[in-house]
Design a protein around this motif. Structure first.
Motif, PDB file in Angstrom:
ATOM      1  N   THR A  14      41.409  50.892  46.029  1.00 62.94           N
ATOM      2  CA  THR A  14      41.853  49.604  46.529  1.00 62.94           C
ATOM      3  C   THR A  14      41.758  48.586  45.416  1.00 62.94           C
ATOM      4  OG1 THR A  14      39.614  49.112  47.283  1.00 62.94           O
ATOM      5  CG2 THR A  14      41.100  50.135  48.871  1.00 62.94           C
ATOM      6  N   ASP A  15      42.475  47.490  45.572  1.00 63.14           N
ATOM      7  CA  ASP A  15      42.481  46.464  44.540  1.00 63.14           C
ATOM      8  C   ASP A  15      41.134  45.763  44.503  1.00 63.14           C
ATOM      9  OD1 ASP A  15      43.899  45.066  42.549  1.00 63.14           O
ATOM     10  OD2 ASP A  15      43.960  43.325  43.869  1.00 63.14           O
ATOM     11  N   PRO A  16      40.460  45.693  43.336  1.00 61.09           N
ATOM     12  CA  PRO A  16      39.171  45.050  43.254  1.00 61.09           C
ATOM     13  C   PRO A  16      39.295  43.544  43.364  1.00 61.09           C
ATOM     14  CG  PRO A  16      39.921  45.636  41.064  1.00 61.09           C
ATOM     15  CD  PRO A  16      40.945  46.169  42.031  1.00 61.09           C
ATOM     16  N   ALA A  17      38.161  42.921  43.585  1.00 58.57           N
ATOM     17  CA  ALA A  17      38.150  41.464  43.608  1.00 58.57           C
ATOM     18  C   ALA A  17      38.532  40.944  42.236  1.00 58.57           C
ATOM     19  CB  ALA A  17      36.759  40.962  43.994  1.00 58.57           C
ATOM     20  N   PRO A  18      39.255  39.837  42.176  1.00 61.19           N
ATOM     21  CA  PRO A  18      39.672  39.301  40.882  1.00 61.19           C
ATOM     22  C   PRO A  18      38.490  39.116  39.944  1.00 61.19           C
ATOM     23  CG  PRO A  18      40.731  38.113  42.679  1.00 61.19           C
ATOM     24  CD  PRO A  18      39.713  39.019  43.300  1.00 61.19           C
ATOM     25  N   GLY A  19      38.630  39.652  38.722  1.00 62.61           N
ATOM     26  CA  GLY A  19      37.534  39.560  37.769  1.00 62.61           C
ATOM     27  C   GLY A  19      37.349  38.146  37.234  1.00 62.61           C
ATOM     28  N   ARG A  20      36.110  37.825  36.972  1.00 59.78           N
ATOM     29  CA  ARG A  20      35.805  36.513  36.424  1.00 59.78           C
ATOM     30  C   ARG A  20      35.703  36.556  34.903  1.00 59.78           C
ATOM     31  NH1 ARG A  20      34.038  32.843  40.222  1.00 59.78           N
ATOM     32  NH2 ARG A  20      33.671  33.656  42.310  1.00 59.78           N
ATOM     33  N   GLU A  21      35.624  37.767  34.351  1.00 59.48           N
ATOM     34  CA  GLU A  21      35.463  37.883  32.912  1.00 59.48           C
ATOM     35  C   GLU A  21      36.767  37.561  32.194  1.00 59.48           C
ATOM     36  OE1 GLU A  21      32.693  41.174  31.573  1.00 59.48           O
ATOM     37  OE2 GLU A  21      33.357  41.976  33.499  1.00 59.48           O
ATOM     38  N   ALA A  22      36.619  36.954  31.028  1.00 58.17           N
ATOM     39  CA  ALA A  22      37.793  36.621  30.215  1.00 58.17           C
ATOM     40  C   ALA A  22      38.407  37.908  29.675  1.00 58.17           C
ATOM     41  CB  ALA A  22      37.378  35.704  29.065  1.00 58.17           C
ATOM     42  N   PRO A  23      39.714  37.927  29.436  1.00 59.09           N
ATOM     43  CA  PRO A  23      40.349  39.133  28.900  1.00 59.09           C
ATOM     44  C   PRO A  23      39.861  39.452  27.493  1.00 59.09           C
ATOM     45  CG  PRO A  23      41.892  37.287  28.914  1.00 59.09           C
ATOM     46  CD  PRO A  23      40.676  36.842  29.672  1.00 59.09           C
ATOM     47  N   ILE A  24      39.766  40.739  27.214  1.00 60.76           N
ATOM     48  CA  ILE A  24      39.409  41.170  25.859  1.00 60.76           C
ATOM     49  C   ILE A  24      40.612  40.998  24.948  1.00 60.76           C
ATOM     50  CG2 ILE A  24      38.530  43.063  24.448  1.00 60.76           C
ATOM     51  CD1 ILE A  24      37.406  44.323  26.980  1.00 60.76           C
ATOM     52  N   VAL A  25      41.753  41.460  25.408  1.00 56.61           N
ATOM     53  CA  VAL A  25      43.005  41.371  24.649  1.00 56.61           C
ATOM     54  C   VAL A  25      44.005  40.582  25.484  1.00 56.61           C
ATOM     55  CG1 VAL A  25      44.997  42.678  23.826  1.00 56.61           C
ATOM     56  CG2 VAL A  25      42.693  43.464  23.297  1.00 56.61           C
ATOM     57  N   THR A  53      45.308  48.322  33.053  1.00 56.25           N
ATOM     58  CA  THR A  53      46.602  47.642  33.009  1.00 56.25           C
ATOM     59  C   THR A  53      47.670  48.677  32.680  1.00 56.25           C
ATOM     60  OG1 THR A  53      45.598  45.574  32.264  1.00 56.25           O
ATOM     61  CG2 THR A  53      47.956  45.841  31.888  1.00 56.25           C
ATOM     62  N   CYS A  54      48.595  48.899  33.591  1.00 61.52           N
ATOM     63  CA  CYS A  54      49.635  49.907  33.398  1.00 61.52           C
ATOM     64  C   CYS A  54      50.902  49.246  32.868  1.00 61.52           C
ATOM     65  CB  CYS A  54      49.938  50.621  34.713  1.00 61.52           C
ATOM     66  SG  CYS A  54      48.523  51.523  35.388  1.00 61.52           S
ATOM     67  N   VAL A  55      51.436  49.789  31.793  1.00 61.10           N
ATOM     68  CA  VAL A  55      52.689  49.302  31.208  1.00 61.10           C
ATOM     69  C   VAL A  55      53.727  50.393  31.399  1.00 61.10           C
ATOM     70  CG1 VAL A  55      53.844  48.501  29.126  1.00 61.10           C
ATOM     71  CG2 VAL A  55      51.451  47.900  29.524  1.00 61.10           C
ATOM     72  N   LEU A  56      54.758  50.070  32.165  1.00 60.41           N
ATOM     73  CA  LEU A  56      55.799  51.033  32.483  1.00 60.41           C
ATOM     74  C   LEU A  56      57.131  50.584  31.908  1.00 60.41           C
ATOM     75  CD1 LEU A  56      53.972  50.423  35.353  1.00 60.41           C
ATOM     76  CD2 LEU A  56      55.037  52.625  35.882  1.00 60.41           C
ATOM     77  N   GLY A  57      58.022  51.535  31.711  1.00 63.22           N
ATOM     78  CA  GLY A  57      59.339  51.199  31.201  1.00 63.22           C
ATOM     79  C   GLY A  57      60.076  52.444  30.764  1.00 63.22           C
ATOM     80  N   GLY A 232      45.900  52.182  38.612  1.00 65.18           N
ATOM     81  CA  GLY A 232      46.159  50.874  38.022  1.00 65.18           C
ATOM     82  C   GLY A 232      45.621  49.711  38.834  1.00 65.18           C
ATOM     83  N   ASP A 233      45.238  48.648  38.126  1.00 62.48           N
ATOM     84  CA  ASP A 233      44.823  47.385  38.740  1.00 62.48           C
ATOM     85  C   ASP A 233      45.901  46.319  38.570  1.00 62.48           C
ATOM     86  OD1 ASP A 233      42.097  48.184  39.488  1.00 62.48           O
ATOM     87  OD2 ASP A 233      41.764  48.286  37.327  1.00 62.48           O
ATOM     88  N   LEU A 245      58.540  42.687  35.132  1.00 61.54           N
ATOM     89  CA  LEU A 245      57.639  42.507  36.269  1.00 61.54           C
ATOM     90  C   LEU A 245      56.208  42.468  35.779  1.00 61.54           C
ATOM     91  CD1 LEU A 245      57.071  42.702  39.460  1.00 61.54           C
ATOM     92  CD2 LEU A 245      56.663  45.126  38.989  1.00 61.54           C
ATOM     93  N   SER A 246      55.414  41.569  36.365  1.00 62.43           N
ATOM     94  CA  SER A 246      53.972  41.537  36.131  1.00 62.43           C
ATOM     95  C   SER A 246      53.325  41.252  37.471  1.00 62.43           C
ATOM     96  CB  SER A 246      53.605  40.458  35.105  1.00 62.43           C
ATOM     97  OG  SER A 246      52.204  40.415  34.911  1.00 62.43           O
ATOM     98  N   ALA A 247      52.605  42.237  38.020  1.00 64.28           N
ATOM     99  CA  ALA A 247      52.068  42.088  39.371  1.00 64.28           C
ATOM    100  C   ALA A 247      50.738  42.801  39.501  1.00 64.28           C
ATOM    101  CB  ALA A 247      53.054  42.638  40.398  1.00 64.28           C
ATOM    102  N   ALA A 248      49.847  42.206  40.291  1.00 59.80           N
ATOM    103  CA  ALA A 248      48.577  42.843  40.615  1.00 59.80           C
ATOM    104  C   ALA A 248      48.797  43.916  41.666  1.00 59.80           C
ATOM    105  CB  ALA A 248      47.593  41.801  41.135  1.00 59.80           C
ATOM    106  N   ARG A 249      47.851  44.819  41.771  1.00 66.19           N
ATOM    107  CA  ARG A 249      47.956  45.908  42.737  1.00 66.19           C
ATOM    108  C   ARG A 249      48.099  45.382  44.161  1.00 66.19           C
ATOM    109  NH1 ARG A 249      46.438  51.249  42.634  1.00 66.19           N
ATOM    110  NH2 ARG A 249      46.169  52.184  44.688  1.00 66.19           N
TER     111      ARG A 249
END
Length: 317
Positions: A14-25, A53-57, A232-233, A245-249
């Motif tokens: 299931t989709d986790p709660a939104p993270g509070r940590e800043a992105p690494i990249v 993070t899944c990158v599709l194409g 994926g998250d 497209l950029s979307a959360a789970r």
């Protein structure tokens, strides 16, 4: 972050709660041009610790260019590339490795005839004794390789066996464990299931989830929306070098993700053209889905980079 027992992951999560940590990249409007050819343009991407993070194409969508920018092979020519909130411009892959960004390519950078433990430490061998008569510390390397593989839930009976005798899924898992051991904070996986069967793909996805549970930020490059949706998250779909497209789970279904990946508008056009050809039962073909503007279209079109708040086609959150 709660640590789970390695090797028990891999189920649909299931989709986790939104993270509070800043992105690494983080990429902000990043792009890459080769002379007059623009391979990538205006891409936003955020990789958080403990998230996949899944990158599709499709082929030619810009996935390889994106990997090369993040891994230090190429430099971006537009936009910003940040690591831990600091703008960076890597000149070599070693610069990326020094900041904790490791890439596992499809060829895995292994030597098939060498033992598993030698491949685990390939290029970074442990030694003992005084200079200039230092020698390989084989016992320590075997012990360390076995411990690290077991921490990832990988149990091999014989570390002396050539790595080429392992299955494709096992070799992928060894490469993942190697990157984790050598300090990766962000793990880029380039099509890890592309040449694998169903069972071996499941093994790899299980260890992708295990890497996430260890707190790594994972970038999973794939053609397969079903594999992406299992672990994926957040999902980013590239098309012709731009972010389609950029979307959360929590904001997208597997059907919608598959439709974006397949190109719903193009499929609708193809279905219309096939209707002009005799002998094709277009009514039996699947609908193009929300992408083609069908009724009930509530699919999220985009999200703000690094957030889980989807924006619908009408611009509402």
């Amino acid at each position: 972050m709660t640590t789970k027992t390695p090797g028990t992951q891999g189920a649909v999560r299931t989709d986790p709660a939104p993270g509070r940590e800043a992105p690494i990249v983080e990429l902000r409007g990043a792009g890459k041009a080769y002379g007059n050819v623009r391979a990538l343009h205006g891409v936003d991407l955020a990789v958080h610790p403990g998230r996949v993070t899944c990158v599709l194409g499709d082929n030619g969508a810009g996935k390889s260019t994106l990997i090369k920018i993040i891994s230090g092979l190429h430099q971006h020519t537009e936009g910003e590339f940040l690591v831990d909130g600091e703008p960076v411009r890597f000149t070599t892959p070693r610069d990326a490795l020094a900041r904790g960004i490791a890439t596992v390519y499809q060829d895995l950078a292994t030597v098939p005839l060498m033992p598993v433990w030698r491949n685990f430490f390939l290029g970074s061998e442990m030694t003992r004794g005084p200079w200039p008569v230092r020698r390989l510390d084989i016992a320590r390397m075997k012990r360390t390789a076995d411990e690290e593989l077991r921490n990832m839930g990988i149990v091999l009976d014989d570390l002396e066996q050539p790595i080429g005798t392992l299955s494709g899924g096992q070799r992928q898992c060894v490469a993942i464990a190697r990157a984790v051991y050598f300090g990766a904070r962000v793990l880029i996986l380039d099509e890890p299931t592309a040449a694998l069967g169903v069972k071996q793909s499941g093994v790899v996805l299980k260890y992708v989830a295990a890497a996430r549970e260890r707190g790594l930020g994972v970038i999973l490059i794939t053609h397969n929306p079903h594999h992406a949706y299992m672990v994926g998250d957040h999902f980013s779909v590239l098309r012709l070098g731009t972010l389609e497209l950029s979307a959360a789970r929590s904001g997208i279904t597997l059907e919608q993700l598959t439709n974006h990946m397949a190109g719903g508008a193009e499929l609708a056009t193809l279905k219309h053209e096939l209707a002009q050809v005799g002998g094709v039962d277009v009514e039996a073909l699947p609908d193009a889905g929300p992408e083609a503007g069908g009724a009930g279209d509530a699919a999220p079109k985009d999200t703000a980079p690094g957030t889980d708040v989807p924006h619908t086609a009408e611009g509402k959150a």
